[in-house]
Design a protein around this motif. Structure first.
Motif, PDB file in Angstrom:
ATOM      1  N   TYR A 166       0.850  -1.191   0.000  1.00  0.00           N
ATOM      2  CA  TYR A 166       0.000   0.000   0.000  1.00  0.00           C
ATOM      3  C   TYR A 166       0.885   1.241   0.000  1.00  0.00           C
ATOM      4  CZ  TYR A 166       0.642   0.568   5.122  1.00  0.00           C
ATOM      5  OH  TYR A 166       1.168   0.738   6.385  1.00  0.00           O
ATOM      6  N   THR A 167       0.381   2.304  -0.606  1.00  0.00           N
ATOM      7  CA  THR A 167       1.111   3.557  -0.687  1.00  0.00           C
ATOM      8  C   THR A 167       0.874   4.354   0.588  1.00  0.00           C
ATOM      9  OG1 THR A 167       0.934   3.575  -3.099  1.00  0.00           O
ATOM     10  CG2 THR A 167       1.395   5.684  -2.030  1.00  0.00           C
ATOM     11  N   ASN A 168       1.953   4.856   1.157  1.00  0.00           N
ATOM     12  CA  ASN A 168       1.921   5.413   2.508  1.00  0.00           C
ATOM     13  C   ASN A 168       1.467   6.871   2.549  1.00  0.00           C
ATOM     14  OD1 ASN A 168       2.259   5.119   5.276  1.00  0.00           O
ATOM     15  ND2 ASN A 168       4.430   5.664   5.223  1.00  0.00           N
ATOM     16  N   TYR A 169       0.369   7.162   1.862  1.00  0.00           N
ATOM     17  CA  TYR A 169      -0.292   8.469   1.921  1.00  0.00           C
ATOM     18  C   TYR A 169      -1.656   8.272   2.576  1.00  0.00           C
ATOM     19  CZ  TYR A 169       2.727  11.699  -0.640  1.00  0.00           C
ATOM     20  OH  TYR A 169       3.748  12.536  -1.005  1.00  0.00           O
ATOM     21  N   PHE A 170      -1.965   9.069   3.585  1.00  0.00           N
ATOM     22  CA  PHE A 170      -3.174   8.890   4.383  1.00  0.00           C
ATOM     23  C   PHE A 170      -4.331   9.703   3.819  1.00  0.00           C
ATOM     24  CE2 PHE A 170      -5.866  10.121   8.056  1.00  0.00           C
ATOM     25  CZ  PHE A 170      -6.244   8.850   8.486  1.00  0.00           C
ATOM     26  N   LEU A 171      -5.409   9.007   3.425  1.00  0.00           N
ATOM     27  CA  LEU A 171      -6.617   9.676   2.948  1.00  0.00           C
ATOM     28  C   LEU A 171      -7.571   9.830   4.132  1.00  0.00           C
ATOM     29  CD1 LEU A 171      -8.362  10.791   0.630  1.00  0.00           C
ATOM     30  CD2 LEU A 171      -9.185   8.452   0.241  1.00  0.00           C
ATOM     31  N   PRO A 172      -7.706  11.046   4.675  1.00  0.00           N
ATOM     32  CA  PRO A 172      -8.516  11.228   5.892  1.00  0.00           C
ATOM     33  C   PRO A 172     -10.012  11.156   5.604  1.00  0.00           C
ATOM     34  CG  PRO A 172      -7.605  13.329   5.171  1.00  0.00           C
ATOM     35  CD  PRO A 172      -7.054  12.295   4.244  1.00  0.00           C
ATOM     36  N   PRO A 173     -10.751  10.362   6.375  1.00  0.00           N
ATOM     37  CA  PRO A 173     -12.208  10.339   6.212  1.00  0.00           C
ATOM     38  C   PRO A 173     -12.795  11.736   6.375  1.00  0.00           C
ATOM     39  CG  PRO A 173     -11.500   8.532   7.625  1.00  0.00           C
ATOM     40  CD  PRO A 173     -10.295   9.407   7.401  1.00  0.00           C
ATOM     41  N   GLU A 174     -13.674  12.088   5.463  1.00  0.00           N
ATOM     42  CA  GLU A 174     -14.388  13.376   5.471  1.00  0.00           C
ATOM     43  C   GLU A 174     -13.451  14.582   5.373  1.00  0.00           C
ATOM     44  OE1 GLU A 174     -17.290  12.766   5.046  1.00  0.00           O
ATOM     45  OE2 GLU A 174     -18.062  11.182   6.347  1.00  0.00           O
ATOM     46  N   PHE A 175     -12.176  14.364   5.080  1.00  0.00           N
ATOM     47  CA  PHE A 175     -11.161  15.425   5.031  1.00  0.00           C
ATOM     48  C   PHE A 175     -11.127  16.198   6.354  1.00  0.00           C
ATOM     49  CE2 PHE A 175     -12.080  14.485   0.622  1.00  0.00           C
ATOM     50  CZ  PHE A 175     -10.805  14.199   0.175  1.00  0.00           C
ATOM     51  N   MET A 176     -11.259  15.427   7.423  1.00  0.00           N
ATOM     52  CA  MET A 176     -11.136  15.976   8.773  1.00  0.00           C
ATOM     53  C   MET A 176      -9.810  15.498   9.352  1.00  0.00           C
ATOM     54  SD  MET A 176     -14.954  15.492  10.334  1.00  0.00           S
ATOM     55  CE  MET A 176     -16.399  16.274   9.587  1.00  0.00           C
ATOM     56  N   LEU A 177      -8.983  16.457   9.727  1.00  0.00           N
ATOM     57  CA  LEU A 177      -7.653  16.130  10.249  1.00  0.00           C
ATOM     58  C   LEU A 177      -7.226  17.257  11.171  1.00  0.00           C
ATOM     59  CD1 LEU A 177      -5.637  13.787   9.757  1.00  0.00           C
ATOM     60  CD2 LEU A 177      -4.506  15.230   8.078  1.00  0.00           C
ATOM     61  N   THR A 178      -6.745  16.906  12.349  1.00  0.00           N
ATOM     62  CA  THR A 178      -6.300  17.927  13.307  1.00  0.00           C
ATOM     63  C   THR A 178      -4.784  18.048  13.284  1.00  0.00           C
ATOM     64  OG1 THR A 178      -6.026  16.432  15.205  1.00  0.00           O
ATOM     65  CG2 THR A 178      -8.250  17.292  14.787  1.00  0.00           C
ATOM     66  N   ASN A 179      -4.295  19.111  13.875  1.00  0.00           N
ATOM     67  CA  ASN A 179      -2.849  19.328  13.937  1.00  0.00           C
ATOM     68  C   ASN A 179      -2.165  18.255  14.783  1.00  0.00           C
ATOM     69  OD1 ASN A 179      -2.763  21.837  12.404  1.00  0.00           O
ATOM     70  ND2 ASN A 179      -3.857  22.731  14.127  1.00  0.00           N
ATOM     71  N   GLU A 180      -2.826  17.794  15.826  1.00  0.00           N
ATOM     72  CA  GLU A 180      -2.272  16.721  16.640  1.00  0.00           C
ATOM     73  C   GLU A 180      -2.160  15.437  15.826  1.00  0.00           C
ATOM     74  OE1 GLU A 180      -3.081  14.893  21.071  1.00  0.00           O
ATOM     75  OE2 GLU A 180      -4.812  15.133  19.746  1.00  0.00           O
TER      76      GLU A 180
END
Length: 393
Positions: free
Chosen positions: A118-132
């Protein structure tokens, strides 16, 4: 003329708010004759590359109920690329660091078990991602992530960088960030709804970018009549001047704009996604409160309860209740000009969420029902829990 390149990233989420558990399991039934296997086969037949963003829960269902599809993906590395996803398609804005890491851990374990790479790029669900969470992803050596301007309001879009850049997170952490072309999502939907690829071809060929990145839901064609026929028609009509590429082959060539070189008005950090659509009428306030209370004591949960919790945090439990059912117009057939109004009904996913809560609260009736229940939700839940236990050995 030099070909324009497209990286077609497909979010595949079996818990989508319009996809009932019964319909999903039925799509997996039948081995190589199943609807889902035939959907994948459309890409094999046309030799069209796609990057599959399969959540761990979805991949687990496929492995349990349609292992032929896992084999098909692995047997066609020239067609299918797998990219990093969590196990549950959750709402990251609500997660503790521990909860986010746990979800990510079992997403990674699932993909590693089922797929060759698998390619190690993270697809965030709903394009929700925090700084933490960017800090967490950086610590786990994830290479990059994505953002889709079409999912944010205009004021935020104006401040986003115009090309791939390095997004900053907590404690000066950073990730490569690829920007999707939001117009391509709508162009794809127009293609399968109207049996053509005109808007799709135009959007790619007329952009100034040599390489475009598209995000779309893989379930989109599951909700319209003759979905596989429509997707095949769209792929066959794709312009020959368009070259499909994998993310893993494209990302190394991107010139990610250094964060410190962004203009002052640009967002240097990942913008926080609106939560309005998931809490439109506040019907799920009680549910979210209970989930938060359970997550607060996460370390005290049994392994079985942690696995059930992974199902309970799914974002589409909220979507199915809070969002209206989409109403679209679709062309009736390939050779007919007539169109019709088509409603894509939200599933009754909320009842599954209540079921999970009862199990997490050790309700005796719910626990007894889980042992004998033959409904699709119970079959799906028990299969996933068994799968997760195998990963833990």
């Amino acid at each position: 003329m030099k070909k324009k390149r497209i990286v077609d990233v497909v979010n595949l989420n079996a818990d989508a708010s319009c996809l009932s558990s019964a319909k999903w399991l039925n799509m997996l039934n039948g081995g190589v004759e199943s609807y889902f296997f035939q959907w994948l086969s459309v890409y094999v037949k046309t030799n069209k590359k796609i990057a599959l963003g399969i959540t761990g829960a979805t991949a687990a269902d496929i492995a349990i109920h349609n292992p032929e599809s896992i084999q098909l993906i692995n047997n066609n590395p020239n067609v299918f690329e797998i990219i990093l996803r969590p196990f549950s398609h959750d709402i990251a804005l609500l997660r503790s660091a521990l909860g986010f890491e746990y979800n990510l851990e079992f997403g990674k374990k699932t993909l590693s078990k089922l797929f060759k790479h698998y390619t190690n790029y993270f697809l965030p669900p709903e394009f929700m991602l925090t700084n933490e969470q960017i800090l967490i992803l950086t610590g786990q050596k994830v290479e990059g992530t994505f953002i889709n301007p079409a999912r944010f309001k205009d004021d935020i879009v104006k401040r986003l960088p115009k090309k791939a850049y390095v997004v900053r997170g907590l404690l000066n952490s950073s990730l490569n960030c690829i920007i999707f072309n939001g117009k391509l999502t709508h162009a794809f939907l127009n293609g399968i709804h109207h049996f053509n690829a005109r808007q799709w071809n135009q959007a790619i060929l007329e952009t100034k970018d040599q390489t475009s990145f598209c995000w779309r839901d893989g379930e989109s064609s599951f909700f319209v009549p003759d979905g596989n026929v429509r997707e095949l028609k769209w792929l066959n009509a794709e312009d020959k001047k368009i070259e499909r590429c994998f993310l893993r082959d494209t990302a190394p060539d991107l010139n990610f704009e250094v964060n410190d070189q962004l203009i002052e008005s640009n967002y240097h950090y990942y913008p926080i996604h609106s939560f309005t659509a998931w809490m439109k009428e506040f019907r799920m306030m009680g549910y979210l409160k209970k989930i938060d209370q359970i997550e607060t004591g996460f370390n005290k949960l049994s392994q079985d309860h942690k696995f059930i919790w992974l199902q309970a945090i799914n974002s589409d439990i909220l979507s199915a209740i809070e969002k209206d059912s989409p109403v679209i117009r679709i062309k009736v057939g390939q050779s007919k000009a007539a169109t019709m109004q088509h409603t894509i009904w939200r599933s009754e996913r909320g009842i599954e969420g209540e079921y999970y809560l009862q199990l997490l609260e050790n309700n005796k009736a719910a626990m007894a029902y889980r042992k004998v229940g033959t409904d699709a939700a119970s079959i799906k839940l028990n299969g996933r829990v068994r799968f997760l236990k195998q990963l833990s050995k």
